[in-house]
Design a protein around this motif. Structure first.
Motif, mmCIF file in Angstrom:
data_model
loop_
_atom_site.group_PDB
_atom_site.id
_atom_site.type_symbol
_atom_site.label_atom_id
_atom_site.label_comp_id
_atom_site.label_asym_id
_atom_site.label_seq_id
_atom_site.Cartn_x
_atom_site.Cartn_y
_atom_site.Cartn_z
ATOM 1 N N ARG A 1 0.830 -1.185 -0.049
ATOM 2 C CA ARG A 1 -0.026 -0.565 0.119
ATOM 3 C C ARG A 1 0.820 1.501 0.102
ATOM 4 N NH1 ARG A 1 -2.686 1.151 4.557
ATOM 5 N NH2 ARG A 1 -1.309 0.098 5.989
ATOM 6 N N PHE A 2 1.705 1.059 0.598
ATOM 7 C CA PHE A 2 2.853 2.720 0.470
ATOM 8 C C PHE A 2 3.966 2.162 -0.262
ATOM 9 C CE2 PHE A 2 1.851 3.393 5.233
ATOM 10 C CZ PHE A 2 0.507 4.267 5.079
ATOM 11 N N THR A 3 4.641 3.420 -1.048
ATOM 12 C CA THR A 3 5.887 3.372 -1.271
ATOM 13 C C THR A 3 6.648 4.644 -1.190
ATOM 14 O OG1 THR A 3 4.626 2.395 -3.233
ATOM 15 C CG2 THR A 3 6.744 3.411 -3.824
ATOM 16 N N ILE A 4 7.716 4.119 -0.570
ATOM 17 C CA ILE A 4 8.733 4.965 -0.303
ATOM 18 C C ILE A 4 9.921 5.164 -1.505
ATOM 19 C CG2 ILE A 4 10.322 2.914 0.590
ATOM 20 C CD1 ILE A 4 10.788 5.748 3.150
ATOM 21 N N SER A 5 10.005 6.672 -1.480
ATOM 22 C CA SER A 5 11.089 7.234 -2.733
ATOM 23 C C SER A 5 11.906 8.493 -2.142
ATOM 24 C CB SER A 5 10.481 6.882 -4.287
ATOM 25 O OG SER A 5 9.539 8.161 -3.781
ATOM 26 N N ARG A 6 12.864 8.154 -3.091
ATOM 27 C CA ARG A 6 14.020 9.910 -3.085
ATOM 28 C C ARG A 6 14.175 10.610 -3.905
ATOM 29 N NH1 ARG A 6 19.095 7.676 0.656
ATOM 30 N NH2 ARG A 6 19.790 9.827 0.227
ATOM 31 N N ASP A 7 14.225 11.726 -3.626
ATOM 32 C CA ASP A 7 14.957 12.220 -5.512
ATOM 33 C C ASP A 7 16.170 13.187 -4.295
ATOM 34 O OD1 ASP A 7 15.520 14.329 -7.253
ATOM 35 O OD2 ASP A 7 12.906 14.379 -8.004
ATOM 36 N N ASN A 8 17.411 12.619 -5.108
ATOM 37 C CA ASN A 8 18.734 13.184 -4.639
ATOM 38 C C ASN A 8 18.779 14.480 -5.884
ATOM 39 O OD1 ASN A 8 18.731 11.079 -3.281
ATOM 40 N ND2 ASN A 8 20.557 9.773 -4.469
ATOM 41 N N ALA A 9 18.477 14.761 -6.459
ATOM 42 C CA ALA A 9 18.208 16.127 -6.636
ATOM 43 C C ALA A 9 18.036 17.423 -6.918
ATOM 44 C CB ALA A 9 17.362 16.216 -8.354
ATOM 45 N N VAL A 10 16.691 17.031 -5.492
ATOM 46 C CA VAL A 10 15.938 17.952 -4.899
ATOM 47 C C VAL A 10 15.786 17.787 -3.318
ATOM 48 C CG1 VAL A 10 14.549 19.167 -6.278
ATOM 49 C CG2 VAL A 10 13.660 17.665 -5.062
ATOM 50 N N ASN A 11 16.903 16.784 -2.881
ATOM 51 C CA ASN A 11 16.519 16.124 -1.297
ATOM 52 C C ASN A 11 15.394 15.683 -0.648
ATOM 53 O OD1 ASN A 11 19.414 16.891 -1.674
ATOM 54 N ND2 ASN A 11 19.948 19.305 -1.154
ATOM 55 N N THR A 12 15.295 15.360 -1.230
ATOM 56 C CA THR A 12 13.559 15.277 -1.213
ATOM 57 C C THR A 12 13.052 13.639 -0.894
ATOM 58 O OG1 THR A 12 12.275 17.408 -1.710
ATOM 59 C CG2 THR A 12 10.774 15.617 -0.931
ATOM 60 N N VAL A 13 12.408 13.508 0.149
ATOM 61 C CA VAL A 13 12.298 11.523 0.043
ATOM 62 C C VAL A 13 10.929 11.473 0.611
ATOM 63 C CG1 VAL A 13 12.313 9.990 1.494
ATOM 64 C CG2 VAL A 13 14.055 10.845 1.570
ATOM 65 N N TYR A 14 10.296 10.620 -0.151
ATOM 66 C CA TYR A 14 8.429 10.726 -0.008
ATOM 67 C C TYR A 14 7.928 9.386 0.558
ATOM 68 C CZ TYR A 14 8.851 14.327 -4.255
ATOM 69 O OH TYR A 14 9.754 15.340 -4.178
ATOM 70 N N LEU A 15 6.657 9.516 0.435
ATOM 71 C CA LEU A 15 5.797 7.990 1.178
ATOM 72 C C LEU A 15 4.347 8.411 0.513
ATOM 73 C CD1 LEU A 15 5.979 5.620 2.808
ATOM 74 C CD2 LEU A 15 4.968 7.436 4.980
ATOM 75 N N GLN A 16 4.834 7.470 -0.119
ATOM 76 C CA GLN A 16 2.847 7.565 -1.504
ATOM 77 C C GLN A 16 2.565 6.580 0.089
ATOM 78 O OE1 GLN A 16 1.636 9.327 -3.965
ATOM 79 N NE2 GLN A 16 -0.262 7.794 -3.231
ATOM 80 N N MET A 17 1.293 7.126 -0.044
ATOM 81 C CA MET A 17 0.478 5.965 0.773
ATOM 82 C C MET A 17 -1.321 5.801 0.663
ATOM 83 S SD MET A 17 1.105 7.770 4.542
ATOM 84 C CE MET A 17 0.443 9.634 4.060
ATOM 85 N N ASN A 18 -1.642 4.779 -0.144
ATOM 86 C CA ASN A 18 -2.925 4.094 -0.792
ATOM 87 C C ASN A 18 -3.681 3.246 0.046
ATOM 88 O OD1 ASN A 18 -1.918 6.120 -3.253
ATOM 89 N ND2 ASN A 18 -0.820 3.636 -4.062
ATOM 90 N N ASN A 19 -4.691 3.081 -0.305
ATOM 91 C CA ASN A 19 -5.273 2.634 -0.047
ATOM 92 C C ASN A 19 -5.450 2.423 1.627
ATOM 93 O OD1 ASN A 19 -8.069 -0.217 0.815
ATOM 94 N ND2 ASN A 19 -5.936 -1.420 0.442
ATOM 95 N N LEU A 20 -5.827 4.238 1.859
ATOM 96 C CA LEU A 20 -5.435 4.638 3.568
ATOM 97 C C LEU A 20 -6.639 3.560 4.013
ATOM 98 C CD1 LEU A 20 -3.910 7.235 3.316
ATOM 99 C CD2 LEU A 20 -3.031 6.452 4.989
ATOM 100 N N LYS A 21 -6.166 2.921 5.364
ATOM 101 C CA LYS A 21 -7.033 2.326 6.521
ATOM 102 C C LYS A 21 -7.168 3.677 7.950
ATOM 103 C CE LYS A 21 -6.057 -1.676 4.759
ATOM 104 N NZ LYS A 21 -5.394 -2.938 5.782
ATOM 105 N N PRO A 22 -8.104 3.543 8.336
ATOM 106 C CA PRO A 22 -8.369 4.379 9.484
ATOM 107 C C PRO A 22 -7.178 3.690 10.858
ATOM 108 C CG PRO A 22 -10.190 3.323 8.888
ATOM 109 C CD PRO A 22 -9.725 3.308 8.107
ATOM 110 N N GLU A 23 -6.695 2.354 10.782
ATOM 111 C CA GLU A 23 -5.560 2.294 11.871
ATOM 112 C C GLU A 23 -4.625 3.194 11.186
ATOM 113 O OE1 GLU A 23 -7.551 0.363 10.341
ATOM 114 O OE2 GLU A 23 -6.753 -1.433 9.420
ATOM 115 N N ASP A 24 -4.280 3.747 10.239
ATOM 116 C CA ASP A 24 -3.321 4.346 9.710
ATOM 117 C C ASP A 24 -2.762 5.841 9.711
ATOM 118 O OD1 ASP A 24 -3.466 3.251 6.241
ATOM 119 O OD2 ASP A 24 -1.975 2.666 7.712
ATOM 120 N N THR A 25 -4.186 6.126 10.696
ATOM 121 C CA THR A 25 -3.605 7.577 11.319
ATOM 122 C C THR A 25 -2.913 7.326 12.756
ATOM 123 O OG1 THR A 25 -6.526 7.757 10.818
ATOM 124 C CG2 THR A 25 -5.560 9.415 12.829
ATOM 125 N N ALA A 26 -1.985 8.406 12.400
ATOM 126 C CA ALA A 26 -0.539 9.010 13.238
ATOM 127 C C ALA A 26 -0.515 9.973 12.993
ATOM 128 C CB ALA A 26 0.127 7.680 12.669
#
Length: 119
Positions: A66-91
């Motif tokens: 459901r989740f995918t982590i990725s990084r873009d070194n060119a812009v010094n940024t890390v991402y977390l793409q979260m799909n099919n989110l569930k109430p228990e992902d609340t945090a």
């Protein structure tokens, strides 16, 4: 001074998607690993996903597929793409980084961004 600044949190309905971002001051080549923790009220902090400078990733069982982590070194940024989110992902989701991938401890933490999933 290293800073990790998260953005992109918010409120989403169950089944929806959200992407959180982490902008790192300075070059991310200083970090052999980066990742995302989360902490829900009354629960222990949990490592959700991690990514090394070489691109290897790991995920908590609860978010695999459901989740995918990725990084873009060119812009010094890390991402977390979260799909099919569930109430228990609340945090609160925290961006983390460490200089040595083999280290147990994370050297830097962001301030956190709230993710709320409504049922």
């Amino acid at each position: 001074q290293v800073q990790l600044v998260e953005s992109g949190g918010g409120l989403v309905q169950a089944g929806g998607s959200l992407r959180v971002s982490c902008a790192a001051s300075g070059s991310m080549f200083n970090f052999e690993a980066m990742g995302w923790f989360r902490q829900a009220p009354g629960k222990q902090r949990e490592l959700v996903a991690g990514i090394t400078s070489g691109g290897s990733t790991n995920y908590a069982d609860s978010v695999k597929g459901r989740f995918t982590i990725s990084r873009d070194n060119a812009v010094n940024t890390v991402y977390l793409q979260m799909n099919n989110l569930k109430p228990e992902d609340t945090a609160v989701y925290y961006c983390v980084a460490k200089r040595r991938a083999w280290s147990h401890d994370w050297d830097y933490w962001g301030q956190g961004t709230q993710v709320t999933v409504s049922s």
